[in-house]
Motif scaffolding. Structure first.
Motif, PDB file in Angstrom:
ATOM      1  N   PRO A 286     -75.194   8.220  35.592  1.00  0.00           N
ATOM      2  CA  PRO A 286     -74.228   8.429  34.504  1.00  0.00           C
ATOM      3  C   PRO A 286     -72.822   8.775  34.977  1.00  0.00           C
ATOM      4  N   SER A 287     -72.689   9.219  36.216  1.00  0.00           N
ATOM      5  CA  SER A 287     -71.364   9.595  36.721  1.00  0.00           C
ATOM      6  C   SER A 287     -70.426   8.391  36.832  1.00  0.00           C
ATOM      7  N   ILE A 288     -70.947   7.167  36.824  1.00  0.00           N
ATOM      8  CA  ILE A 288     -70.093   5.978  36.922  1.00  0.00           C
ATOM      9  C   ILE A 288     -69.470   5.603  35.584  1.00  0.00           C
ATOM     10  N   ILE A 289     -69.853   6.303  34.519  1.00  0.00           N
ATOM     11  CA  ILE A 289     -69.359   5.957  33.178  1.00  0.00           C
ATOM     12  C   ILE A 289     -67.936   6.474  33.010  1.00  0.00           C
ATOM     13  N   ASN A 290     -66.990   5.556  33.008  1.00  0.00           N
ATOM     14  CA  ASN A 290     -65.584   5.905  32.821  1.00  0.00           C
ATOM     15  C   ASN A 290     -65.170   5.598  31.375  1.00  0.00           C
ATOM     16  N   GLY A 291     -63.890   5.707  31.094  1.00  0.00           N
ATOM     17  CA  GLY A 291     -63.394   5.532  29.727  1.00  0.00           C
ATOM     18  C   GLY A 291     -63.715   4.184  29.116  1.00  0.00           C
ATOM     19  N   SER A 292     -63.513   3.092  29.876  1.00  0.00           N
ATOM     20  CA  SER A 292     -63.771   1.767  29.315  1.00  0.00           C
ATOM     21  C   SER A 292     -65.267   1.544  29.094  1.00  0.00           C
ATOM     22  N   ARG A 293     -66.086   2.082  29.981  1.00  0.00           N
ATOM     23  CA  ARG A 293     -67.546   1.988  29.794  1.00  0.00           C
ATOM     24  C   ARG A 293     -67.972   2.780  28.559  1.00  0.00           C
ATOM     25  N   ARG A 294     -67.367   3.944  28.358  1.00  0.00           N
ATOM     26  CA  ARG A 294     -67.682   4.769  27.180  1.00  0.00           C
ATOM     27  C   ARG A 294     -67.354   4.012  25.888  1.00  0.00           C
ATOM     28  N   ARG A 295     -66.199   3.361  25.888  1.00  0.00           N
ATOM     29  CA  ARG A 295     -65.810   2.588  24.700  1.00  0.00           C
ATOM     30  C   ARG A 295     -66.786   1.439  24.460  1.00  0.00           C
ATOM     31  N   ARG A 296     -67.213   0.751  25.526  1.00  0.00           N
ATOM     32  CA  ARG A 296     -68.163  -0.350  25.381  1.00  0.00           C
ATOM     33  C   ARG A 296     -69.506   0.153  24.858  1.00  0.00           C
ATOM     34  N   ILE A 297     -69.980   1.262  25.420  1.00  0.00           N
ATOM     35  CA  ILE A 297     -71.259   1.843  24.985  1.00  0.00           C
ATOM     36  C   ILE A 297     -71.168   2.264  23.522  1.00  0.00           C
ATOM     37  N   ALA A 298     -70.055   2.899  23.158  1.00  0.00           N
ATOM     38  CA  ALA A 298     -69.858   3.351  21.775  1.00  0.00           C
ATOM     39  C   ALA A 298     -69.852   2.157  20.828  1.00  0.00           C
ATOM     40  N   LYS A 299     -69.146   1.118  21.202  1.00  0.00           N
ATOM     41  CA  LYS A 299     -69.073  -0.073  20.349  1.00  0.00           C
ATOM     42  C   LYS A 299     -70.459  -0.719  20.206  1.00  0.00           C
ATOM     43  N   GLY A 300     -71.190  -0.790  21.305  1.00  0.00           N
ATOM     44  CA  GLY A 300     -72.521  -1.399  21.283  1.00  0.00           C
ATOM     45  C   GLY A 300     -73.560  -0.590  20.534  1.00  0.00           C
ATOM     46  N   SER A 301     -73.365   0.718  20.475  1.00  0.00           N
ATOM     47  CA  SER A 301     -74.354   1.582  19.830  1.00  0.00           C
ATOM     48  C   SER A 301     -73.963   1.976  18.410  1.00  0.00           C
TER      49      SER A 301
ATOM     50  N   THR B 149     -71.548   4.020  17.648  1.00  0.00           N
ATOM     51  CA  THR B 149     -71.166   5.435  17.649  1.00  0.00           C
ATOM     52  C   THR B 149     -69.727   5.549  18.146  1.00  0.00           C
ATOM     53  N   THR B 150     -69.290   6.773  18.395  1.00  0.00           N
ATOM     54  CA  THR B 150     -67.941   6.992  18.895  1.00  0.00           C
ATOM     55  C   THR B 150     -67.990   7.419  20.361  1.00  0.00           C
ATOM     56  N   ALA B 151     -66.850   7.346  21.028  1.00  0.00           N
ATOM     57  CA  ALA B 151     -66.765   7.803  22.417  1.00  0.00           C
ATOM     58  C   ALA B 151     -67.074   9.299  22.483  1.00  0.00           C
ATOM     59  N   GLN B 152     -66.749  10.027  21.415  1.00  0.00           N
ATOM     60  CA  GLN B 152     -67.068  11.458  21.353  1.00  0.00           C
ATOM     61  C   GLN B 152     -68.576  11.676  21.415  1.00  0.00           C
ATOM     62  N   ASP B 153     -69.339  10.835  20.716  1.00  0.00           N
ATOM     63  CA  ASP B 153     -70.802  10.940  20.755  1.00  0.00           C
ATOM     64  C   ASP B 153     -71.318  10.704  22.169  1.00  0.00           C
ATOM     65  N   ILE B 154     -70.710   9.736  22.865  1.00  0.00           N
ATOM     66  CA  ILE B 154     -71.116   9.442  24.237  1.00  0.00           C
ATOM     67  C   ILE B 154     -70.809  10.646  25.122  1.00  0.00           C
TER      68      ILE B 154
END
Length: 85
Positions: free
Chosen positions: A32-47, A49-54
């Motif tokens: 999980p340490s490799i998750i940066n801002g752009s990855r957070r946005r992608r995960i949020a969009k795919g799930s 949810t929001t980047a805050q949730d991530i």
């Protein structure tokens, strides 16, 4: 009625966490340490949810990891057989 509402809320949270995890790549789940801002946005969009949730989920995961590390230290009240004395 109160128990039913609590159960529904827990299921909603569980579903959200599950969606977040399924939106991560294998590498992100493993490290999980490799998750940066752009990855957070992608995960949020795919799930859905929001980047805050991530951020919240990653923070909880890190806290749990630290707690488990603390419990596994030799001499800890909670390590090994000492816990069952």
């Amino acid at each position: 009625l109160h128990l039913s509402i609590r159960r529904q809320r827990q299921m909603c949270i569980r579903d959200r966490v599950e969606a977040i995890i399924y939106s991560m790549t294998f590498e992100e789940r493993q490290s999980p340490s490799i998750i940066n801002g752009s990855r957070r946005r992608r995960i949020a969009k795919g799930s859905g949810t929001t980047a805050q949730d991530i951020n919240q989920l990653l923070s909880q995961f890190k806290q749990m990891q630290q707690m488990m590390k603390q419990f596994s230290k030799p001499g800890s009240r909670f390590s090994g057989k000492q816990m069952f004395k």
